[in-house]
Design a protein around this motif. Structure first.
Motif, PDB file in Angstrom:
ATOM      1  N   THR A 138       4.960  -4.862  -1.953  1.00  0.00           N
ATOM      2  CA  THR A 138       4.361  -3.556  -2.197  1.00  0.00           C
ATOM      3  C   THR A 138       4.826  -3.045  -3.555  1.00  0.00           C
ATOM      4  O   THR A 138       6.026  -3.033  -3.848  1.00  0.00           O
ATOM      5  CB  THR A 138       4.744  -2.559  -1.097  1.00  0.00           C
ATOM      6  N   PHE A 139       3.854  -2.629  -4.377  1.00  0.00           N
ATOM      7  CA  PHE A 139       4.118  -2.177  -5.737  1.00  0.00           C
ATOM      8  C   PHE A 139       3.825  -0.686  -5.862  1.00  0.00           C
ATOM      9  O   PHE A 139       2.945  -0.152  -5.174  1.00  0.00           O
ATOM     10  CB  PHE A 139       3.241  -2.930  -6.742  1.00  0.00           C
ATOM     11  N   ALA A 140       4.546  -0.048  -6.778  1.00  0.00           N
ATOM     12  CA  ALA A 140       4.279   1.342  -7.135  1.00  0.00           C
ATOM     13  C   ALA A 140       4.418   1.470  -8.640  1.00  0.00           C
ATOM     14  O   ALA A 140       4.914   0.555  -9.322  1.00  0.00           O
ATOM     15  CB  ALA A 140       5.260   2.283  -6.430  1.00  0.00           C
ATOM     16  N   SER A 141       3.956   2.593  -9.165  1.00  0.00           N
ATOM     17  CA  SER A 141       4.114   2.851 -10.589  1.00  0.00           C
ATOM     18  C   SER A 141       5.594   2.908 -10.926  1.00  0.00           C
ATOM     19  O   SER A 141       6.434   3.286 -10.096  1.00  0.00           O
ATOM     20  CB  SER A 141       3.432   4.169 -10.951  1.00  0.00           C
ATOM     21  N   LYS A 144       7.748   6.322  -9.859  1.00  0.00           N
ATOM     22  CA  LYS A 144       7.368   6.108  -8.460  1.00  0.00           C
ATOM     23  C   LYS A 144       6.702   7.296  -7.788  1.00  0.00           C
ATOM     24  O   LYS A 144       6.034   7.152  -6.784  1.00  0.00           O
ATOM     25  CB  LYS A 144       8.596   5.670  -7.668  1.00  0.00           C
ATOM     26  N   GLY A 145       6.850   8.476  -8.333  1.00  0.00           N
ATOM     27  CA  GLY A 145       6.206   9.622  -7.710  1.00  0.00           C
ATOM     28  C   GLY A 145       4.762   9.795  -8.123  1.00  0.00           C
ATOM     29  O   GLY A 145       4.039  10.624  -7.571  1.00  0.00           O
ATOM     30  N   MET A 146       4.294   9.009  -9.105  1.00  0.00           N
ATOM     31  CA  MET A 146       2.948   9.188  -9.655  1.00  0.00           C
ATOM     32  C   MET A 146       1.909   8.392  -8.861  1.00  0.00           C
ATOM     33  O   MET A 146       2.165   7.250  -8.464  1.00  0.00           O
ATOM     34  CB  MET A 146       2.910   8.727 -11.110  1.00  0.00           C
ATOM     35  N   PRO A 147       0.739   8.963  -8.646  1.00  0.00           N
ATOM     36  CA  PRO A 147      -0.347   8.184  -8.027  1.00  0.00           C
ATOM     37  C   PRO A 147      -0.768   7.045  -8.959  1.00  0.00           C
ATOM     38  O   PRO A 147      -0.629   7.144 -10.183  1.00  0.00           O
ATOM     39  CB  PRO A 147      -1.481   9.203  -7.866  1.00  0.00           C
ATOM     40  N   ARG A 182      -0.369   5.965  -3.828  1.00  0.00           N
ATOM     41  CA  ARG A 182       0.747   5.680  -4.731  1.00  0.00           C
ATOM     42  C   ARG A 182       1.228   4.231  -4.689  1.00  0.00           C
ATOM     43  O   ARG A 182       2.112   3.854  -5.455  1.00  0.00           O
ATOM     44  CB  ARG A 182       1.932   6.608  -4.405  1.00  0.00           C
ATOM     45  N   THR A 183       0.694   3.416  -3.794  1.00  0.00           N
ATOM     46  CA  THR A 183       1.166   2.036  -3.660  1.00  0.00           C
ATOM     47  C   THR A 183       0.009   1.068  -3.490  1.00  0.00           C
ATOM     48  O   THR A 183      -1.094   1.443  -3.078  1.00  0.00           O
ATOM     49  CB  THR A 183       2.103   1.886  -2.441  1.00  0.00           C
ATOM     50  N   ILE A 184       0.293  -0.193  -3.781  1.00  0.00           N
ATOM     51  CA  ILE A 184      -0.655  -1.271  -3.531  1.00  0.00           C
ATOM     52  C   ILE A 184       0.142  -2.477  -3.059  1.00  0.00           C
ATOM     53  O   ILE A 184       1.199  -2.796  -3.609  1.00  0.00           O
ATOM     54  CB  ILE A 184      -1.499  -1.598  -4.792  1.00  0.00           C
ATOM     55  N   SER A 185      -0.320  -3.120  -1.981  1.00  0.00           N
ATOM     56  CA  SER A 185       0.381  -4.261  -1.398  1.00  0.00           C
ATOM     57  C   SER A 185      -0.426  -5.529  -1.605  1.00  0.00           C
ATOM     58  O   SER A 185      -1.660  -5.516  -1.497  1.00  0.00           O
ATOM     59  CB  SER A 185       0.617  -4.041   0.104  1.00  0.00           C
TER      60      SER A 185
END
Length: 722
Positions: A138-141, A144-147, A182-185
């Motif tokens: 799972t990835f985030a920017s 990490k708080g940003m969409p 906010r995340t993509i897996s």
């Protein structure tokens, strides 16, 4: 000599094994087989030209060491060239592949893609196991708080993961399994990846080379087929022979003593309306091909599901396909709702989470045979470890070899049991669901189906449609050629016919006799429906009583006022100086003042009590979509291109047409099918903003403006209150 490509093979397969497999399965003297070259998990085999067609048909899906393999011509494009039609399609596929590769290179140079096909500056925030033993990252920017930025990396999309900020980047292929704000897996086949700590990553939508190879192989098989059902079906689909329809057997729906009863007229209690029933009965009677033409809101997929249910009820095996994973899941969902239990092919990450228990991989994983196979595999690994372990005591002569031999026997037994589990799950399924290019011989083996049903058939290129047709006796194509065509990146390929679907070509070839039109729609107010009905469907659409006069003000908590009481409104910006412009760094168009006006109407709908989730804002250009998103950061409100709303509906739609220029140029608005999609997403309220002086230069938009005036929906921006 012709060259055949066979895969996947065990990496320890020998040329002698391959020779025996080809000779035995293909029933050919081994002395006639030429050079065999092993290429990792594949083999190239030379065979006499005169035997190639028969051998590919015999070997594709046949079992090598307990597992089915794929067999195709190594020179599939050349083989497709043996028939002029398939040769042309193969050449167009190559043009499309070149366009995909160029786009991929361009995205890599530009950084984050403006078209939403890439995400950069990502970090891994979670690792997990799932989806049949695959690794889920799972990835985030990096913030990490940003969409995440708006993107097209939907669940099921093939992606390339690349490490950034290093001269020796890690690069891996995976499949998007889930996406949130906010995340993509992403799911990876390798369960034990060791990724560098504190790395930053980039995800790119990946060209699907495996899909292209399956399409080329299907074209080659279709073009060279001889003396079998595929050859017969080809002659019909190419217009060399007329399609035929059988009379219903006594006792079947549609049967009558005189044959004169209108289809569906005596089906009391049926969930389908008479046009839907007529389409089902017509399709069931097709000996070769039938078309179900479903305009917006007419219940096309509901009709397709009833067709499949009835086919299964009379003992048939059905292959149910669609171009996209989302469309397959929609079909699967509705099949489950009527009591069928289909098996879903494809990577589990490409299946909606609520439907994953129908994914073949996960069904097999829970099968008793597969559980026993995993036990044997664990025991085999333990034996291998024991054989490799150094001990103080010297092993007895031959002891290590015996341990390894026992381990190999256990692994062989495990493979047999795993394949047996796959076979039993598939054998028990009356319906198999898959994307068009997800129909794979490695999974299905030699299975054939009585009927292939291709839903959303007009959104697929013809080469993809031939993949399931290789293993079906009959085909039903369902869709609407008056909505979005297949997505084709290469302008040359599109111009030369790749954007023409098989369904569209069959309808043009045989005329109305090959299809049935669904005419009762359950989505739109009659005024929203009216223009599209006349323009695209011969005025035959009828609004069902449940929707014919429904309005926004009829919804709970929505205030009654002119904006919510009237179903259609067109605001003309002609003469107001709302000029379009080209977005910097892209060729996309935007119209800032028109966007501001569209946003004003969205806010008015919200103020009147319409829920943000009930509103769609649509623009034909990506630059205008981005502008509107900046103006309307409203949670739950969807703003997207026409493509993003295909197959969907909202209570209210605000459409910004963007084009406004002295030359009267309308660009790709000239593809009026896109506009048909945009106009028919609204249930109760349609608001269109555009420049009549620019639009009226095209006959279609001239008629649209005339329709708006006729129903009293026309207004000018000059009449807008300050």
């Amino acid at each position: 000599m012709a060259q055949l490509h066979i895969e996947p093979l065990p990496r320890n397969a020998t040329p002698g094994e391959v020779l025996r497999f080809v000779a035995g399965t293909g029933k050919i003297d081994g002395k006639q087989i030429g050079k065999i070259t092993l290429l990792g998990s594949a083999a190239r085999v030379e065979v006499p030209d005169g035997h190639a067609v028969r051998l590919v048909a015999a070997l594709d899906g046949a079992t090598f060491r307990e597992r089915p393999v794929r067999a195709r011509y190594a020179d599939a494009a050349k083989r497709a060239g043996s028939h002029e039609h398939f040769d042309r399609l193969a050449r167009l596929l190559h043009l499309e592949a070149e366009a995909e590769r160029e786009q991929f290179k361009l995205r890599a140079v530009r950084g984050v893609a403006e078209d939403g096909t890439a995400l950069a500056k990502l970090v891994v925030i979670e690792e997990d196991a799932g989806l049949g033993g695959r690794l889920i990252l799972t990835f985030a920017s990096i913030n990490k708080g940003m969409p995440l930025p708006p993107n097209r990396l939907q669940p099921g999309a093939p992606v390339v993961l690349t490490q950034t900020g290093t001269n020796r980047p890690v690069s891996l292929r995976g499949v998007v399994s889930d996406r949130a704000e906010r995340t993509i897996s992403v799911a990876f086949e390798q369960p034990d990846l060791d990724l560098p700590d504190d790395a930053t990553w980039r995800l790119d939508l990946s060209p699907d080379e495996a899909s292209r190879q399956r399409q080329l192989a299907a074209l080659a098989r279709a073009g060279t087929a001889e003396g079998d059902r595929l050859a017969e079906l080809r002659t019909v689909l190419l217009g060399e022979v007329e399609p035929t329809w059988a009379s219903p057997e006594p006792g079947e729906p549609g049967a009558s003593a005189t044959g004169g009863r209108p289809p569906g007229a005596d089906a009391p209690g049926s969930p389908l309306n008479p046009p839907q029933l007529a389409a089902v009965e017509f399709a069931l009677s097709a000996a070769d091909v039938a078309v179900i033409h479903g305009p917006p809101g007419t219940g096309k997929t509901t009709t397709v599901v009833e067709l499949i249910r009835r086919a299964v009820a009379r003992g048939e095996k059905v292959l149910a396909c669609a171009p996209s994973n989302a469309a397959v899941d929609n079909l699967l969902d509705k099949l489950l709702a009527v009591g069928l239990e289909p098996v879903r092919l494809g990577h589990p990450a490409r299946v909606a989470p609520r439907l994953r228990d129908r994914a073949l991989d996960l069904m097999v994983q829970s099968h008793p045979d597969a559980r026993q196979a995993r036990k044997f595999a664990r025991e085999a690994r333990a034996l291998f470890r024991k054989a490799d372990r150094w001990t103080k005591a010297k092993p007895q002569p031959g002891e290590k070899q015996a341990l390894r031999a026992e381990g190999r026997d256990l692994l062989a037994e495990a493979r047999k049991l795993e394949q047996l589990a796959v076979e039993r799950v598939l054998d028990s399924a009356a319906v198999v669901c898959a994307t068009l290019t997800g129909v794979d011989s490695e999974t299905l083996g030699k299975r054939r189906f009585d009927l292939a049903v291709l839903d959303e058939a007009c959104q697929s290129t013809e080469p993809a449609s031939w993949v399931p047709l290789l293993r079906a006796d009959r085909v039903v194509l369902a869709g609407d050629p008056c909505q979005l065509p297949p997505t084709v990146l290469s302008p040359e390929a599109a111009e030369r016919g790749l954007a023409v679907s098989l369904m569209e070509r069959v309808m043009a070839q045989f005329g109305p006799g090959v299809s049935r039109l669904l005419t009762v729609q359950y989505r739109m107010h009659a005024a929203v429906m009216g223009f599209s009905s006349v323009e695209f469907y011969g005025g035959e659409l009828i609004a069902d009583e449940s929707v014919i006069g429904h309005r926004l003000c009829d919804l709970p908590d929505v205030r009654a006022e002119p904006l919510t009481e009237e179903p259609v409104k067109f605001i003309d910006t002609a003469g107001a100086g709302y000029d379009e412009e080209q977005e910097e760094d892209t060729e996309s168009r935007r119209n800032p003042q028109e966007a501001a006006l569209a946003a004003k109407y969205v806010r008015a709908l919200l103020d009147a009590g319409v829920s943000p989730t009930g509103i769609a804002v649509i623009a034909p250009y990506a630059a205008q979509v981005r502008r509107l998103r900046d103006l309307l950061p409203v949670p739950g409100l969807e703003i997207d291109s026409v493509d993003g709303f295909q197959g969907r509906e909202k209570e209210a739609v605000v459409l910004s047409l963007v084009r406004s220029n002295p030359e009267g140029e309308i660009g790709f608005l000239a593809d009026v099918r896109r506009t048909n999609v945009a106009l028919t997403r609204a249930r109760r309220k349609l608001i269109v903003v555009g420049d009549s002086a620019t639009l009226a230069n095209h006959e279609f938009y001239g008629r649209m403006l005339g329709y708006f005036e006729q129903i009293g929906a026309y207004s000018s921006v000059w009449e807008e209150p300050e």
